[in-house]
Every structure is written in C-alpha cells, then in structure tokens.
Write an enzyme that holds these catalytic residues in place. Structure first.
Site, PDB file in Angstrom:
ATOM      1  N   LYS A  50       0.454  13.210  -0.416  1.00  0.00           N
ATOM      2  CA  LYS A  50      -0.030  11.985   0.736  1.00  0.00           C
ATOM      3  C   LYS A  50       0.438  12.619   2.128  1.00  0.00           C
ATOM      4  O   LYS A  50      -0.344  12.407   2.925  1.00  0.00           O
ATOM      5  CB  LYS A  50       0.613  10.734   0.553  1.00  0.00           C
ATOM      6  CG  LYS A  50       0.108   9.751   1.429  1.00  0.00           C
ATOM      7  CD  LYS A  50       0.939   8.568   1.355  1.00  0.00           C
ATOM      8  CE  LYS A  50       2.300   8.431   2.262  1.00  0.00           C
ATOM      9  NZ  LYS A  50       2.938   7.469   2.619  1.00  0.00           N
ATOM     10  N   ASN A  51       1.608  13.285   2.256  1.00  0.00           N
ATOM     11  CA  ASN A  51       2.042  13.463   3.560  1.00  0.00           C
ATOM     12  C   ASN A  51       1.343  14.841   3.955  1.00  0.00           C
ATOM     13  O   ASN A  51       1.554  15.088   5.158  1.00  0.00           O
ATOM     14  CB  ASN A  51       3.494  13.395   3.752  1.00  0.00           C
ATOM     15  CG  ASN A  51       4.250  12.113   3.483  1.00  0.00           C
ATOM     16  OD1 ASN A  51       3.473  11.181   3.968  1.00  0.00           O
ATOM     17  ND2 ASN A  51       5.575  12.038   3.092  1.00  0.00           N
ATOM     18  N   CYS A 100       6.108   1.740   6.883  1.00  0.00           N
ATOM     19  CA  CYS A 100       7.371   1.035   6.376  1.00  0.00           C
ATOM     20  C   CYS A 100       8.175   0.638   7.254  1.00  0.00           C
ATOM     21  O   CYS A 100       8.313   1.540   8.551  1.00  0.00           O
ATOM     22  CB  CYS A 100       7.886   2.069   5.442  1.00  0.00           C
ATOM     23  SG  CYS A 100       7.071   2.410   3.836  1.00  0.00           S
ATOM     24  N   ARG A 132      10.867   4.662  14.612  1.00  0.00           N
ATOM     25  CA  ARG A 132      10.468   5.953  14.689  1.00  0.00           C
ATOM     26  C   ARG A 132       9.678   6.315  15.899  1.00  0.00           C
ATOM     27  O   ARG A 132       8.345   6.494  15.915  1.00  0.00           O
ATOM     28  CB  ARG A 132       9.564   6.356  13.615  1.00  0.00           C
ATOM     29  CG  ARG A 132      10.514   6.198  12.186  1.00  0.00           C
ATOM     30  CD  ARG A 132       9.651   6.684  10.795  1.00  0.00           C
ATOM     31  NE  ARG A 132       8.857   5.720  10.435  1.00  0.00           N
ATOM     32  CZ  ARG A 132       7.954   5.785   9.461  1.00  0.00           C
ATOM     33  NH1 ARG A 132       8.118   6.992   8.610  1.00  0.00           N
ATOM     34  NH2 ARG A 132       7.195   4.685   9.047  1.00  0.00           N
ATOM     35  N   ASP A 147      13.175  10.969   1.863  1.00  0.00           N
ATOM     36  CA  ASP A 147      11.984   9.932   1.171  1.00  0.00           C
ATOM     37  C   ASP A 147      12.667  10.022  -0.287  1.00  0.00           C
ATOM     38  O   ASP A 147      11.842   9.419  -1.066  1.00  0.00           O
ATOM     39  CB  ASP A 147      10.658  10.772   1.182  1.00  0.00           C
ATOM     40  CG  ASP A 147      10.268  10.109   2.401  1.00  0.00           C
ATOM     41  OD1 ASP A 147      10.328   9.318   3.158  1.00  0.00           O
ATOM     42  OD2 ASP A 147       8.743  10.863   2.756  1.00  0.00           O
ATOM     43  N   ARG A 188       1.133   2.692  -1.929  1.00  0.00           N
ATOM     44  CA  ARG A 188       0.923   3.351  -0.539  1.00  0.00           C
ATOM     45  C   ARG A 188       1.031   4.770  -1.002  1.00  0.00           C
ATOM     46  O   ARG A 188       0.501   5.764  -0.173  1.00  0.00           O
ATOM     47  CB  ARG A 188       1.587   2.832   0.435  1.00  0.00           C
ATOM     48  CG  ARG A 188       1.238   1.603   1.126  1.00  0.00           C
ATOM     49  CD  ARG A 188       1.767   1.180   2.347  1.00  0.00           C
ATOM     50  NE  ARG A 188       1.953   2.277   3.362  1.00  0.00           N
ATOM     51  CZ  ARG A 188       2.936   2.857   3.791  1.00  0.00           C
ATOM     52  NH1 ARG A 188       4.316   2.688   3.685  1.00  0.00           N
ATOM     53  NH2 ARG A 188       2.848   3.844   4.673  1.00  0.00           N
TER      54      ARG A 188
END
Length: 420
Positions: free
Chosen positions: A23-24, A117, A122, A309, A401
C-alpha cells in the site's frame, strides 16, 4: 454499516499466504501518475479502501482510472490542477503527495491538510520547506495549502528528519525541475526505491534512492510511451503475518516477500525464540516444539530500523512472552493506542513517556475491543488469535485500509474469524 470481527481461539496457524503489493508503495506511485499524459498500467496493486480513495482523488482532477484483479490503469492525460477535495484528502495522508505532482506538471496546486490514522502529529512543514527550496511560493489559509511556481529550479535540500512523505513529495516535484536536485538525509525505505523506479520508468532521472542522498536530474518532459510498473510486496503486511504465526505458535510460509525488507522483524523474532527460514522470495516462520517465547526490548526507528508500523503487532506478541519487555516509540508520539484495549484483554502494560513496559502474562482473555487505527487494529486481531475465549474487534474499517482480505487470508491458515 459498521463491521466487526468475531474471533474464536484457533490454535496454531498453518499453511502458506501470498503477500500483497505494498500500500505504501502504491499510493505514491498513484500520485506520480499525475505527472505524465501517458496511460500507466500498475500491477500488484492491493484492493484497499485507501487505494480506492486515492483513485477517487485522481479522478477529481480529471484523470481516469480502472481497477481489476490487482491491476490499475491511470490515464491522467486530461487532468487539471483543480483544488483538491477536503473530503477525499481527509481520508488518507498519502493524498498530500498530489501536491508535488500537480506543482511540477501544472505550476500550481491547492491541497487541504491531510488526514489518515490518528497516531499523532505528522506535520507537513518538511514537505513545504523542500518545495520552497525548489522555488515554490506557499500560502496557508482556511486549512488549505496553496503552492505555485512559474519555474521550479533544482536545489540542494537537507531534511531535518528522514521523512518518507517529504522525500516522496520533493522527488515528485523535482523530477521536472530545471537542473539538479540533491536531497540529503532523506528516507531510504524500500517504498522510496519503488517510487524512484517508477519515476525513471516514465522518463525521470533519479539516482541514489535507498541511500540517504538522492540526486535528481530534472527533465523538461516525461516522454515514456508504454508505462508498466509492478509495486513491491508489502513488508508491513508480511511482518504482520510473521507475527500471526509467532503468536499462534504456528508454522506459516509467506510467499512473494523480499526477505531483506523484513530483516528487522526477522531479527526480533529470532531474538524472542521464534524460528525463521529465508529463501529468495519467501519466509517461513515457525515455533519449535515446547519452545518458550521470551521477552525482548524494542525501539522503533526509521528504515532500516524496526518499523513503527510493526510496533503494535510486536506488543501483542510480547504481552504473553516470558519476562519483561520495553517497547520505545521514537517516530510518532501517540502510537500506543492499542495499549488500553490489550489491557482489557488482560495484558500487563504500563506507559512511561514514549515507552511501554510489558510484563508477560500466561494468556490473554477474549473480550470486546475497538480498533483505533490501522496497525492497532491488526495488533488486536493477532492478540485475539491466542486469547482464551471469543474476542469482538470493532472498527474493522481501519484494518481494511491496509490489509486486503485480512480475515479471509487468516482463515485459510486456520484462524476462526467472522466478519459481521
């Protein structure tokens, strides 16, 4: 309608699981597709709510997308630098990356401050400092950030912190800037390398991705004709399934993995007495008979350190390890959201500043818990696999997600999860 997971104790997980595309890695590549007028065919794209939200954002600028069987085509030939939708950008933080692409291609962009999230502040100041160094004018007003430039000029940019998002946004802008951009103290995550590979595929000139210094030779046009790219496997999903095998005291083989990308997780699993075997593109995680999982300390760090993560999932493992472990979170200040819920399951955890002190207990107990964010949700599912009695995990939308068919794939390994 809000969905929940009902999880029954399952015993040891067994079998093989195929790891999805990252995903990232997919989200920055989708933002980068705005840079070119040519159609991009992107493969190994995970079928996730975040990916669909990013596609909706690209379509709001006039791009066309089509998703089928983990292949996504993007045609941004008709895209325009329209104001980004507050509703769409609020769904995921990676949406802010469209700023670099729109600025480079059209000379302007207006994007709301991003969502994602709730794991702590951030800030996007590093993104904006980098874009300003390339010659962009920046204006903040009413929750939006506007950037504009008649011409972007290559520059030497030093990041105060190796931010992944800032590194990506600056790369996206610099690829069409005039002259050379040298980006120092930048992020070196595998997802950065994947983005650089895609940008080079569409005609960019980038060297050094994967190190702390990236050099970008700006080009006037991205003239690649046939654009195909397959994103890398998801190292966080892989790490999560590795922890699932460990928590259930099972024997699971992960296919479609880059073992180098999960080295920090592998090293910690071996330290706590879990066996790991690595092959070219697979990893096997298993517990030897009667082996006891022992406590270990952990500190999250930027890549190649232990990923933030994976911190919540590792905490679930340490909750029933023999001894005391200390987990220190250095990346985000509010990433112990899972602690209160794990304590509801019987975990013995105390928070002191940015550290969690965990006294291992014999077994957790199933109860009702709620996922507050993506990785905390995954941690609660893992904790439930080895708990005594049934566990109800609400907030499944957070888990969706970042994990494609998480419940279905765990069930194929022997888990007992119902989505209701």
């Amino acid at each position: 309608m809000t969905e929940k997971f009902l999880i029954e104790p399952c015993g040891a997980l067994q079998g093989t699981v195929e790891i999805s595309g990252a995903k990232n890695a997919a989200l920055p590549v989708l933002a980068a597709a705005l840079l070119t007028e040519q159609t991009c065919t992107l493969q190994s794209i995970p079928d996730l709510s975040d990916v669909h939200a990013m596609c909706a954002l690209l379509e709001s600028f006039g791009a066309r997308t089509h998703f089928h069987a983990n292949t996504l085509t993007v045609d941004a030939g008709g895209a325009e630098p329209l104001d980004a939708s507050y509703e769409l950008v609020g769904k995921l933080r990676a949406s802010f990356l469209v700023m670099g692409s729109l600025l480079a291609r059209f000379g302007r962009a207006k994007v709301p401050l991003p969502g994602g999230c709730a794991i702590g502040t951030r800030p996007v100041d590093l993104h904006l400092k980098g874009l300003a160094a390339l010659g962009a004018s920046i204006d903040h007003s009413h929750g939006f950030v506007s950037v504009s430039a008649k011409k972007l000029q290559g520059a030497k940019i030093y990041l105060d912190f190796p931010s992944v998002g800032a590194t990506e946004n600056i790369m996206l802008a610099a690829v069409l800037a005039e002259g050379q951009t040298v980006l120092e103290n930048c992020a070196s995550e595998p997802e950065i390398v994947d983005l650089a590979n895609f940008l080079n595929t569409i005609g960019g000139k980038i060297r050094g991705a994967g190190t702390d210094t990236i050099k970008i030779e700006g080009v006037r046009r991205l003239e690649a004709r046939e654009i195909r790219h397959s994103v890398i496997p998801d190292r966080i999903e892989a790490g999560t399934f590795m922890l699932a095998a460990a928590i259930s005291r099972g024997d699971v083989t992960l296919a479609n993995v880059m073992p180098d990308h999960v080295k920090p997780v592998t090293a910690k699993l071996k330290e706590v007495n879990i066996s790991v075997e690595e092959n070219d593109s697979s990893v096997r995680v298993f517990c030897k008979r009667d082996s006891k999982i022992i406590a270990a300390d952990l500190k999250t760090m930027p890549y190649p350190g232990f990923p933030t993560d994976m911190q919540a999932q590792f905490m679930s493992l340490m909750a029933t390890a023999a001894g005391t472990s200390v987990i220190t979170e250095t990346v985000f200040e509010n990433r112990f959201m899972q602690v209160g819920e794990l304590k509801r399951m019987g975990a013995d955890i105390k928070i002191e500043s940015r550290s969690a002190i965990i006294e291992g207990v014999n077994r957790l107990t199933g109860t009702q818990v709620a996922a507050s964010d993506l990785r905390a949700g995954a941690a609660l599912v893992l904790a439930a696999l080895g708990a005594k009695g049934a566990t109800e995990v609400s907030g499944v939308q957070h888990i969706d997600r970042g994990y494609e068919g998480f419940d279905v794939r765990l069930n194929k390994l022997g888990a007992r999860i119902r989505r209701v």
